[in-house]
Design an enzyme around this catalytic site. Structure first.
Site, mmCIF file in Angstrom:
data_model
loop_
_atom_site.group_PDB
_atom_site.id
_atom_site.type_symbol
_atom_site.label_atom_id
_atom_site.label_comp_id
_atom_site.label_asym_id
_atom_site.label_seq_id
_atom_site.Cartn_x
_atom_site.Cartn_y
_atom_site.Cartn_z
ATOM 1 N N ASP A 104 0.803 -1.242 0.000
ATOM 2 C CA ASP A 104 0.000 0.000 0.000
ATOM 3 C C ASP A 104 0.827 1.279 0.000
ATOM 4 O O ASP A 104 0.280 2.353 0.163
ATOM 5 C CB ASP A 104 -0.974 0.004 1.191
ATOM 6 C CG ASP A 104 -0.359 0.561 2.459
ATOM 7 O OD1 ASP A 104 0.819 0.259 2.718
ATOM 8 O OD2 ASP A 104 -1.054 1.288 3.178
ATOM 9 N N GLU A 105 2.121 1.157 -0.184
ATOM 10 C CA GLU A 105 2.970 2.335 -0.031
ATOM 11 C C GLU A 105 4.042 2.379 -1.114
ATOM 12 O O GLU A 105 4.630 1.352 -1.440
ATOM 13 C CB GLU A 105 3.621 2.258 1.354
ATOM 14 C CG GLU A 105 4.559 3.382 1.663
ATOM 15 C CD GLU A 105 5.435 3.090 2.896
ATOM 16 O OE1 GLU A 105 5.128 2.166 3.660
ATOM 17 O OE2 GLU A 105 6.439 3.798 3.038
HETATM 18 N N1 DCP Z 1 0.402 -4.504 8.095
HETATM 19 C C1 DCP Z 1 0.551 -5.723 8.777
HETATM 20 N N2 DCP Z 1 1.302 -5.763 9.933
HETATM 21 C C2 DCP Z 1 1.876 -4.636 10.427
HETATM 22 C C3 DCP Z 1 1.737 -3.406 9.742
HETATM 23 C C4 DCP Z 1 0.974 -3.375 8.562
HETATM 24 O O1 DCP Z 1 0.036 -6.747 8.335
HETATM 25 N N3 DCP Z 1 2.584 -4.683 11.569
HETATM 26 C C5 DCP Z 1 -0.430 -4.484 6.862
HETATM 27 C C6 DCP Z 1 -1.823 -4.050 7.180
HETATM 28 C C7 DCP Z 1 -1.941 -2.648 6.682
HETATM 29 C C8 DCP Z 1 -0.936 -2.605 5.554
HETATM 30 O O2 DCP Z 1 0.078 -3.546 5.918
HETATM 31 O O3 DCP Z 1 -3.252 -2.334 6.234
HETATM 32 C C9 DCP Z 1 -0.337 -1.231 5.368
HETATM 33 O O4 DCP Z 1 0.382 -0.816 6.510
HETATM 34 P P1 DCP Z 1 0.375 0.684 7.007
HETATM 35 O O5 DCP Z 1 1.443 0.791 8.019
HETATM 36 O O6 DCP Z 1 0.401 1.626 5.851
HETATM 37 O O7 DCP Z 1 -1.007 0.830 7.792
HETATM 38 P P2 DCP Z 1 -2.467 1.122 7.257
HETATM 39 O O8 DCP Z 1 -2.489 1.397 5.794
HETATM 40 O O9 DCP Z 1 -3.362 0.018 7.696
HETATM 41 O O10 DCP Z 1 -2.885 2.416 8.072
HETATM 42 P P3 DCP Z 1 -2.426 3.932 7.858
HETATM 43 O O11 DCP Z 1 -3.672 4.680 7.515
HETATM 44 O O12 DCP Z 1 -1.881 4.349 9.176
HETATM 45 O O13 DCP Z 1 -1.410 3.936 6.753
HETATM 46 MG MG MG Z 2 -1.107 2.699 4.909
#
Ligand code: DCP
Ligand code: MG
Length: 355
Positions: A104-105
């Site tokens: 996602d990044e």
């Molecule tokens: N992820 C995971 N375990 C982690 C961190 C992240 O499985 N310790 C997965 C779930 C997230 C995805 O990777 O949805 C993307 O990580 P992000 O850190 O970008 O977090 P999010 O997109 O969920 O939230 P934000 O809005 O803070 O970016």
């Molecule tokens: Mg994210």
């Protein structure tokens, strides 16, 4: 000339995909991870669940304790991967110079692909708009003059944010009173070591620059430069990251007979390569060491086993190879190379932990 880099990070990615596919989940705390009675951890949660202090990597039991009425779901990685491909396809229409950091990044270098009629803001808004209309998801976008400034900018207005940090001055003003671990490359361990030196904030890094440079060697130099907003890292596109091996070597000014010293050098190299391989989202199955003796004879020794990327694992393998080399002469050069590169299987480890 300064670069123009865009950093995109999806908001609450796994949770957002699930809410999009089942709108009845919207407005409720949603936690994606192991079931409450398993030993699993939280992969992510939506912003409603974050109000309860739940976050990624928290034990699911703890998340359940904080929010028993939350909805807990197992992740569906195949689904997120398919969505990720569509996100990447959108990014690809703006530039080919993209470094994918995770599902996602990613970083997009738009310096050369932007037309004269466009501003970086036009591109950033267009990415957000298309992500919303074509995929039904929101993302946070940062515009920067460097990778670190772009990443900090995307975090600044999360979720659904858009922010720009276009100069070193702007960056410094923003981060000067933030914790030292705001700086790229300062993880928990380095932050602890900095704290022992009385360095807690970015401002402290400026004040104690000399102390950092003398205690941390090349890593210290990079911390100080990044804190000052100097970040020359290039966005590394996929095709470049497809190189078959990653390596480093060092030729000594004087031939070396001190084996303990060589081991320290190997350890520093292992750390450097670990950072590189992690940035490329790879594991290496094969570790090769190269040694050139004072008489210019060169030998290599390799070991292939399970894929690794951590510095201590790389060093362990290097050490086992180095231990069995006959060290009857002084050494002029040492090197490590990682090959047999394979993609990081996103979060598979994490999944295994949960099941
Ligand atoms: N992820 C995971 N375990 C982690 C961190 C992240 O499985 N310790 C997965 C779930 C997230 C995805 O990777 O949805 C993307 O990580 P992000 O850190 O970008 O977090 P999010 O997109 O969920 O939230 P934000 O809005 O803070 O970016
Ligand atoms: Mg994210």
């Amino acid at each position: 000339m300064d670069k123009i880099i865009i950093h995109v990070d999806m908001d609450a990615f796994y949770a957002a995909v699930e809410m999009r596919d089942d709108p009845s989940l919207k407005g409720k705390p949603l936690i994606i991870g192991g079931s409450p009675d398993s030993r699993g951890v939280v992969a992510t949660c939506n912003y409603e669940a974050r109000k309860y202090g739940i976050h990624s990597a928290m034990n699911v039991k703890e998340a359940y304790r904080r929010c028993p009425h939350g909805i807990f779901m197992y992740p569906d990685i195949a689904k997120y991967r398919a969505v990720s491909d569509k996100i990447h396809a959108i990014w690809n229409t703006y530039t080919k110079k993209i470094e994918y950091m995770s599902l996602d990044e990613g970083y997009l270098d738009i310096t050369d692909s932007m037309t004269d009629a466009q501003t970086p803001f036009d591109i950033a808004r267009s990415i957000k708009e298309r992500t919303k209309t074509e995929l039904g998801l929101t993302c946070s976008v940062g515009i920067g003059y460097s990778m670190m400034s772009a990443k900090l900018a995307s975090e600044e207005k999360k979720p659904d944010g858009l922010y720009a940090i276009l100069s070193r001055e702007e960056l410094i003003n923003l981060i000067i009173d933030r914790p030292a671990d705001t700086i790229y490359g300062v993880g928990k361990q380095t932050a602890n070591r900095l704290a022992e030196l009385g360095i807690h904030t970015v401002r402290d890094i400026y004040i104690h620059e000399e102390r950092i440079l003398s205690s941390f060697k090349s890593h210290g130099k990079s911390i100080v430069r990044l804190a000052k907003g100097i970040d020359e890292r290039e966005v590394m596109p996929y095709y470049e990251s497809e190189a078959k091996s990653i390596g480093t070597e060092h030729t000594f000014e004087k031939d070396i007979s001190d084996m303990a010293y060589l081991e320290t050098e190997f350890l520093a190299m292992a750390k450097k390569l670990s950072l590189k391989i992690k940035r490329r989202n790879k594991f290496a199955k094969t570790v090769t060491i190269k040694i050139t003796f004072a008489d210019m004879q060169t030998i290599t020794r390799s070991k292939t086993a399970e894929g690794i990327s951590d510095a201590d694992k790389i060093y362990e393998r290097v050490k086992s190879l180095f231990d069995i080399v006959e060290k009857d002469r002084e050494i002029r050069l040492i090197g490590i190379s990682l090959s047999g590169l394979e993609d990081v299987r996103y979060k598979q480890l994490h999944l295994e932990e949960m099941l």
